[in-house]
Write a protein that holds these residues in place. Structure first.
Motif, short mmCIF file in Angstrom:
data_model
loop_
_atom_site.label_atom_id
_atom_site.label_comp_id
_atom_site.label_asym_id
_atom_site.label_seq_id
_atom_site.Cartn_x
_atom_site.Cartn_y
_atom_site.Cartn_z
N SER A 150 0.85 -1.18 0.00
CA SER A 150 0.00 0.00 0.00
C SER A 150 0.89 1.24 0.00
O SER A 150 2.03 1.19 0.48
N LEU A 161 -4.35 -1.02 -0.73
CA LEU A 161 -3.65 -2.29 -0.71
C LEU A 161 -3.84 -3.02 -2.04
O LEU A 161 -4.96 -3.25 -2.47
N THR A 184 4.92 -8.29 2.38
CA THR A 184 4.03 -7.17 2.68
C THR A 184 4.82 -5.88 2.95
O THR A 184 4.31 -4.95 3.56
N ASP A 201 -3.98 -0.38 6.67
CA ASP A 201 -4.90 -0.88 5.66
C ASP A 201 -6.09 -1.62 6.22
O ASP A 201 -6.90 -2.15 5.48
#
Length: 400
Positions: A150, A161, A184, A201
């Motif tokens: 994100s 995201l 991530t 997120d």
């Protein structure tokens, strides 16, 4: 050194092209392909020298692909078959047909591209289309890495995201490669940033409904981070938000690694009046709005329905910065409609302008829209686009 020859598929308004420029890669987009007439007009407005093919991908023959002799593919296939609020038709959705055609063409090319980058929505990572993509890449000899990223991980106050995949045609893997894992964060990021990303997120992802018992909670408790700590877990505040939701928002607003929204906003002027929420929307959706101030360090994902639909399409901006939300929402349900509207109007809530959303998406000031494109159309096009800064960083990582 020859310029990298890049093929841009599902080119839209040119987010991938803009990211390629930002990455400072010595490259030439040899063809951009999209069937959206309006998006193509915007693309041509900003990249007039790039060959733009207004045709379906399935309409491009293997021989035409071979003649382009490209070194890199950038693509953002239709996300509707995989989005959480859609039907999730996956490979059975007709809109996936062109992507499956690409997977069929790729192994048959005379010269395989050296690099590939793909963007899609969160949800793609659990699809059959993704499984077919990985199988095709493996068959062709690509090394790949997947991400869920994100803009917040780059300090941008917008939660968006998205799934990304980068792949290269080399025998050695990426130095950071984690086989079977979806990263991530960026490889050079502090692992502690992972927690921030998860927090950022989750904001705005949950819908809430208000029961009669919940409406009778202490109305004096507002978004102040110190006052809400005493509420029972799962209790509701003055708006349709849980304690956990408010805590996440407070945590993000206190995160100095993320910029404030004011850095992305246009100067307030008379023309802004067209962006203020109409009375009907204020009365109907007041408790569902994600309201942010210029000093906030967050905003929810802007979708293609922004400015047309209110609920769940993106944050709205409170321009009366000195007005406290709790003073407006306290006991508001007990007021006559006219008084309720007067209180809500004191917040001076407006939509973010297309330019402001473009700023949050990383499009530079020189990126513009043709005059004939309406505000509603701008919102739709931007809602279908991507974050330029995130893709630019991934391109740089891919070419390291």
């Amino acid at each position: 050194m020859a310029a990298l020859r890049v093929l841009e598929l599902y080119s839209g308004i040119g987010g991938m092209h803009q990211a390629l420029r930002e990455s400072c890669t010595y490259a030439e987009v040899v063809a951009a392909v999209d069937v959206n007439t309006l998006a193509n007009d915007v693309y041509k407005h900003n990249f007039p020298n790039t060959p733009l093919w207004a045709k379906t991908i399935e309409g491009i023959t293997l021989q035409e692909f071979d003649r382009l002799s490209f070194d890199m593919i950038l693509m953002s296939p239709p996300c509707q078959p995989f989005t959480r609020i859609g039907l999730q038709g996956d490979v059975a959705d007709p809109r996936t047909k062109s992507f499956l055609y690409i997977l069929d063409i790729l192994p048959r090319l005379q010269k395989l591209p050296k690099y590939l980058l793909l963007e899609n929505v969160k949800g793609f990572e659990s699809s059959s289309a993704r499984n077919q993509l990985l199988q095709t890449l493996t068959t062709c000899g690509f090394k790949y890495q997947e991400f869920l990223l994100s803009p917040t991980c780059l300090g941008i106050p917008n939660s968006r995201l998205r799934y990304f995949l980068i792949a290269k045609l080399h025998h050695e893997p990426f130095s950071f490669q984690s086989p079977g894992q979806i990263l991530t964060r960026f490889p050079d990021q502090d692992p502690e940033d992972l927690l921030k990303e998860k927090v950022a997120d989750k904001v705005g992802e949950t819908s809430f409904s208000l029961s009669s018992e919940e409406k009778n909670l202490d109305p004096n408790i507002g978004p102040d981070c110190s006052s809400k700590k005493n509420l029972p877990k799962g209790a509701f505040l003055f708006k349709l938000e849980t304690v956990e939701e408010m805590e996440r928002k407070c945590d993000q607003d206190n995160d100095s690694s993320i910029q404030m929204l004011k850095d992305f906003l246009e100067e307030e002027n008379e023309e802004m009046s067209q962006y203020f929420l109409p009375p009907k929307s204020l009365l109907r959706y007041a408790f569902l709005l994600d309201i942010v101030k210029p000093i906030c360090r967050r905003s929810t994902c802007f979708t293609k329905g922004y400015g047309h639909y209110v609920e769940g399409t993106g944050s709205v901006l409170q321009t009366a910065v000195d007005v406290e939300l709790e003073s407006v929402f306290k006991h508001i349900d007990n007021l006559p409609e006219e008084e309720k509207l007067m209180k809500l109007s004191t917040l001076k809530l407006r939509y973010f302008t297309p330019r402001e959303i473009a700023n949050l998406h990383g499009f530079p000031l020189e990126f513009g829209f043709p005059e004939k494109v309406t505000v509603k159309q701008c919102y739709r096009l931007l809602g279908n686009s991507l974050n330029v800064h995130v893709v630019a960083k991934l391109i740089s990582i891919l070419l390291e």
